[in-house]
Design a protein around this motif. Structure first.
Motif, PDB file in Angstrom:
ATOM      1  N   MET A  47     -27.183 101.962  33.000  1.00  0.00           N
ATOM      2  CA  MET A  47     -26.363 101.539  31.881  1.00  0.00           C
ATOM      3  C   MET A  47     -27.158 100.526  31.058  1.00  0.00           C
ATOM      4  O   MET A  47     -27.868  99.694  31.609  1.00  0.00           O
ATOM      5  CB  MET A  47     -25.062 100.910  32.381  1.00  0.00           C
ATOM      6  N   VAL A  48     -27.018 100.635  29.744  1.00  0.00           N
ATOM      7  CA  VAL A  48     -27.664  99.695  28.837  1.00  0.00           C
ATOM      8  C   VAL A  48     -26.649  99.215  27.807  1.00  0.00           C
ATOM      9  O   VAL A  48     -25.672  99.905  27.504  1.00  0.00           O
ATOM     10  CB  VAL A  48     -28.876 100.318  28.096  1.00  0.00           C
ATOM     11  N   GLU A  49     -26.902  98.012  27.308  1.00  0.00           N
ATOM     12  CA  GLU A  49     -26.150  97.529  26.160  1.00  0.00           C
ATOM     13  C   GLU A  49     -27.062  97.691  24.952  1.00  0.00           C
ATOM     14  O   GLU A  49     -28.203  97.237  24.964  1.00  0.00           O
ATOM     15  CB  GLU A  49     -25.746  96.069  26.306  1.00  0.00           C
ATOM     16  N   ILE A  50     -26.558  98.355  23.936  1.00  0.00           N
ATOM     17  CA  ILE A  50     -27.326  98.573  22.713  1.00  0.00           C
ATOM     18  C   ILE A  50     -26.649  97.801  21.591  1.00  0.00           C
ATOM     19  O   ILE A  50     -25.435  97.918  21.395  1.00  0.00           O
ATOM     20  CB  ILE A  50     -27.394 100.069  22.358  1.00  0.00           C
ATOM     21  N   THR A  51     -27.438  97.010  20.893  1.00  0.00           N
ATOM     22  CA  THR A  51     -26.924  96.293  19.733  1.00  0.00           C
ATOM     23  C   THR A  51     -27.806  96.612  18.541  1.00  0.00           C
ATOM     24  O   THR A  51     -28.999  96.892  18.677  1.00  0.00           O
ATOM     25  CB  THR A  51     -26.898  94.761  19.956  1.00  0.00           C
ATOM     26  N   GLN A  52     -27.203  96.582  17.375  1.00  0.00           N
ATOM     27  CA  GLN A  52     -27.933  96.848  16.144  1.00  0.00           C
ATOM     28  C   GLN A  52     -27.262  96.085  15.011  1.00  0.00           C
ATOM     29  O   GLN A  52     -26.046  96.102  14.889  1.00  0.00           O
ATOM     30  CB  GLN A  52     -27.931  98.341  15.826  1.00  0.00           C
ATOM     31  N   VAL A 101     -21.021 107.278  26.651  1.00  0.00           N
ATOM     32  CA  VAL A 101     -20.687 106.040  25.949  1.00  0.00           C
ATOM     33  C   VAL A 101     -19.489 105.441  26.672  1.00  0.00           C
ATOM     34  O   VAL A 101     -18.429 106.054  26.729  1.00  0.00           O
ATOM     35  CB  VAL A 101     -20.384 106.298  24.457  1.00  0.00           C
ATOM     36  N   HIS A 102     -19.669 104.238  27.217  1.00  0.00           N
ATOM     37  CA  HIS A 102     -18.616 103.595  28.001  1.00  0.00           C
ATOM     38  C   HIS A 102     -17.740 102.673  27.163  1.00  0.00           C
ATOM     39  O   HIS A 102     -16.542 102.564  27.412  1.00  0.00           O
ATOM     40  CB  HIS A 102     -19.229 102.789  29.150  1.00  0.00           C
ATOM     41  N   ALA A 103     -18.346 102.002  26.200  1.00  0.00           N
ATOM     42  CA  ALA A 103     -17.605 101.046  25.378  1.00  0.00           C
ATOM     43  C   ALA A 103     -18.330 100.875  24.052  1.00  0.00           C
ATOM     44  O   ALA A 103     -19.558 100.976  23.991  1.00  0.00           O
ATOM     45  CB  ALA A 103     -17.482  99.697  26.088  1.00  0.00           C
ATOM     46  N   VAL A 104     -17.568 100.594  23.008  1.00  0.00           N
ATOM     47  CA  VAL A 104     -18.157 100.384  21.687  1.00  0.00           C
ATOM     48  C   VAL A 104     -17.287  99.408  20.893  1.00  0.00           C
ATOM     49  O   VAL A 104     -16.065  99.415  21.021  1.00  0.00           O
ATOM     50  CB  VAL A 104     -18.316 101.724  20.919  1.00  0.00           C
ATOM     51  N   ALA A 105     -17.940  98.566  20.129  1.00  0.00           N
ATOM     52  CA  ALA A 105     -17.265  97.676  19.188  1.00  0.00           C
ATOM     53  C   ALA A 105     -18.161  97.564  17.957  1.00  0.00           C
ATOM     54  O   ALA A 105     -19.351  97.281  18.081  1.00  0.00           O
ATOM     55  CB  ALA A 105     -17.027  96.300  19.803  1.00  0.00           C
ATOM     56  N   VAL A 106     -17.581  97.817  16.797  1.00  0.00           N
ATOM     57  CA  VAL A 106     -18.327  97.758  15.550  1.00  0.00           C
ATOM     58  C   VAL A 106     -17.713  96.668  14.682  1.00  0.00           C
ATOM     59  O   VAL A 106     -16.565  96.782  14.257  1.00  0.00           O
ATOM     60  CB  VAL A 106     -18.300  99.123  14.813  1.00  0.00           C
ATOM     61  N   SER A 166     -18.387  93.925  11.245  1.00  0.00           N
ATOM     62  CA  SER A 166     -18.779  94.188   9.862  1.00  0.00           C
ATOM     63  C   SER A 166     -20.278  94.287   9.652  1.00  0.00           C
ATOM     64  O   SER A 166     -20.738  94.994   8.757  1.00  0.00           O
ATOM     65  CB  SER A 166     -18.202  93.111   8.945  1.00  0.00           C
ATOM     66  N   ASN A 167     -21.072  93.586  10.470  1.00  0.00           N
ATOM     67  CA  ASN A 167     -22.519  93.608  10.239  1.00  0.00           C
ATOM     68  C   ASN A 167     -23.350  93.970  11.475  1.00  0.00           C
ATOM     69  O   ASN A 167     -24.556  93.826  11.456  1.00  0.00           O
ATOM     70  CB  ASN A 167     -22.999  92.274   9.664  1.00  0.00           C
ATOM     71  N   HIS A 168     -22.706  94.440  12.527  1.00  0.00           N
ATOM     72  CA  HIS A 168     -23.444  94.863  13.715  1.00  0.00           C
ATOM     73  C   HIS A 168     -22.528  95.646  14.650  1.00  0.00           C
ATOM     74  O   HIS A 168     -21.319  95.661  14.460  1.00  0.00           O
ATOM     75  CB  HIS A 168     -24.052  93.666  14.455  1.00  0.00           C
ATOM     76  N   PHE A 169     -23.154  96.297  15.636  1.00  0.00           N
ATOM     77  CA  PHE A 169     -22.352  96.975  16.645  1.00  0.00           C
ATOM     78  C   PHE A 169     -22.899  96.690  18.038  1.00  0.00           C
ATOM     79  O   PHE A 169     -24.052  96.313  18.211  1.00  0.00           O
ATOM     80  CB  PHE A 169     -22.243  98.484  16.402  1.00  0.00           C
ATOM     81  N   HIS A 170     -22.019  96.876  19.021  1.00  0.00           N
ATOM     82  CA  HIS A 170     -22.353  96.784  20.440  1.00  0.00           C
ATOM     83  C   HIS A 170     -21.915  98.083  21.085  1.00  0.00           C
ATOM     84  O   HIS A 170     -20.863  98.623  20.748  1.00  0.00           O
ATOM     85  CB  HIS A 170     -21.588  95.643  21.123  1.00  0.00           C
ATOM     86  N   ARG A 171     -22.721  98.557  22.035  1.00  0.00           N
ATOM     87  CA  ARG A 171     -22.373  99.770  22.744  1.00  0.00           C
ATOM     88  C   ARG A 171     -22.871  99.668  24.173  1.00  0.00           C
ATOM     89  O   ARG A 171     -23.999  99.248  24.405  1.00  0.00           O
ATOM     90  CB  ARG A 171     -23.049 100.965  22.055  1.00  0.00           C
ATOM     91  N   LEU A 172     -22.035 100.050  25.115  1.00  0.00           N
ATOM     92  CA  LEU A 172     -22.463 100.212  26.502  1.00  0.00           C
ATOM     93  C   LEU A 172     -22.560 101.710  26.735  1.00  0.00           C
ATOM     94  O   LEU A 172     -21.604 102.451  26.475  1.00  0.00           O
ATOM     95  CB  LEU A 172     -21.452  99.624  27.481  1.00  0.00           C
ATOM     96  N   ALA A 173     -23.719 102.152  27.193  1.00  0.00           N
ATOM     97  CA  ALA A 173     -23.922 103.583  27.386  1.00  0.00           C
ATOM     98  C   ALA A 173     -24.869 103.830  28.550  1.00  0.00           C
ATOM     99  O   ALA A 173     -25.629 102.946  28.945  1.00  0.00           O
ATOM    100  CB  ALA A 173     -24.487 104.210  26.110  1.00  0.00           C
ATOM    101  N   SER A 174     -24.786 105.031  29.079  1.00  0.00           N
ATOM    102  CA  SER A 174     -25.704 105.464  30.132  1.00  0.00           C
ATOM    103  C   SER A 174     -26.423 106.719  29.640  1.00  0.00           C
ATOM    104  O   SER A 174     -25.817 107.563  28.983  1.00  0.00           O
ATOM    105  CB  SER A 174     -24.947 105.807  31.418  1.00  0.00           C
ATOM    106  N   PHE A 175     -27.697 106.807  29.979  1.00  0.00           N
ATOM    107  CA  PHE A 175     -28.526 107.928  29.568  1.00  0.00           C
ATOM    108  C   PHE A 175     -29.289 108.438  30.776  1.00  0.00           C
ATOM    109  O   PHE A 175     -29.725 107.646  31.603  1.00  0.00           O
ATOM    110  CB  PHE A 175     -29.530 107.476  28.488  1.00  0.00           C
ATOM    111  N   TYR A 205     -17.724  91.310  27.519  1.00  0.00           N
ATOM    112  CA  TYR A 205     -18.347  90.822  26.295  1.00  0.00           C
ATOM    113  C   TYR A 205     -18.109  91.804  25.137  1.00  0.00           C
ATOM    114  O   TYR A 205     -17.708  91.401  24.042  1.00  0.00           O
ATOM    115  CB  TYR A 205     -19.852  90.598  26.494  1.00  0.00           C
ATOM    116  N   VAL A 206     -18.323  93.081  25.373  1.00  0.00           N
ATOM    117  CA  VAL A 206     -18.093  94.071  24.313  1.00  0.00           C
ATOM    118  C   VAL A 206     -16.611  94.097  23.934  1.00  0.00           C
ATOM    119  O   VAL A 206     -16.266  94.132  22.747  1.00  0.00           O
ATOM    120  CB  VAL A 206     -18.588  95.469  24.737  1.00  0.00           C
ATOM    121  N   LEU A 207     -15.741  94.053  24.916  1.00  0.00           N
ATOM    122  CA  LEU A 207     -14.302  94.061  24.629  1.00  0.00           C
ATOM    123  C   LEU A 207     -13.849  92.822  23.865  1.00  0.00           C
ATOM    124  O   LEU A 207     -12.862  92.869  23.135  1.00  0.00           O
ATOM    125  CB  LEU A 207     -13.499  94.196  25.925  1.00  0.00           C
ATOM    126  N   SER A 208     -14.553  91.718  24.003  1.00  0.00           N
ATOM    127  CA  SER A 208     -14.144  90.476  23.333  1.00  0.00           C
ATOM    128  C   SER A 208     -14.498  90.451  21.847  1.00  0.00           C
ATOM    129  O   SER A 208     -14.060  89.567  21.122  1.00  0.00           O
ATOM    130  CB  SER A 208     -14.791  89.275  24.025  1.00  0.00           C
TER     131      SER A 208
END
Length: 186
Positions: A1-6, A52-57, A59-68, A122-125
């Motif tokens: 699992m990784v947390e991806i932010t952009q 994709v386990h969790a996502v929050a977008v 206004s200027n960035h997103f967070h995602r928990l995903a496994s690949f 953290y993503v849920l918050s």
């Protein structure tokens, strides 16, 4: 699992929540998830290559928990996602330049349950921790809180631009809605 932010370019609010943007973002996520090519040339289905386990977008960035399954799956997923989000969000906001500032950040998460729960919290918050809403369920943008609570997938829309363009070459009045499908992010 990784947390991806952009982050968006210059921290601009190009992901300002609105119903159309939410549909675009979820549609792009769902399409990236289902079309990320498996590494084996004989395989045409993902069969769990991307989860994709969790996502929050915000206004200027997103967070995602995903496994690949592999790092290559992650790279292909992110390439598909960033390319299509840039085009679709750019089209929505009439933004001609790049949508994102540099590369995404991927942070591996330990297999320890405590570490995974901490990152999920953290993503849920998101949205609430910034004081923008009282509860993550109140965030008007894309957020997985409600979907996780209700056990339902996030729903978005995907426009097949290639087919739409081909149709418009034959019939300039071809409608976007005829080339739009629902994308489910589960």
């Amino acid at each position: 699992m990784v947390e991806i932010t952009q982050r968006t370019i210059q921290g601009r609010f190009l992901f300002r929540p609105c119903p159309r943007l939410n549909q675009i973002v979820v549609g792009c996520l769902a399409k990236a998830q289902t079309t990320t090519a498996a590494l084996s040339p004989q395989t045409t289905q993902l069969s769990g290559a991307v989860k994709v386990h969790a996502v929050a977008v915000l206004s200027n960035h997103f967070h995602r928990l995903a496994s690949f399954e592999t790092v290559e799956h992650m790279a292909r997923f992110m390439n598909h996602l960033k390319t299509n989000l840039s085009k679709e969000v750019g089209r929505l906001h009439d933004w001609p330049g790049p949508l994102f500032a540099g590369r995404y950040t991927s942070t591996p998460i330990s297999d320890e349950p405590e570490a995974q729960v901490a990152r999920l919290r953290y993503v849920l918050s998101q949205g609430a921790k910034e004081g923008l809403v009282l509860s993550p369920r109140d965030w008007p943008g894309v957020h997985c809180a409600e979907a996780l609570i209700n056990g339902e997938p996030l729903r978005g829309l995907w426009v097949d631009r290639a087919r739409l363009l081909a149709a418009r070459q034959a019939d300039k009045d071809a409608k976007e809605r005829d080339f739009t499908t629902e994308g489910l992010l589960s």
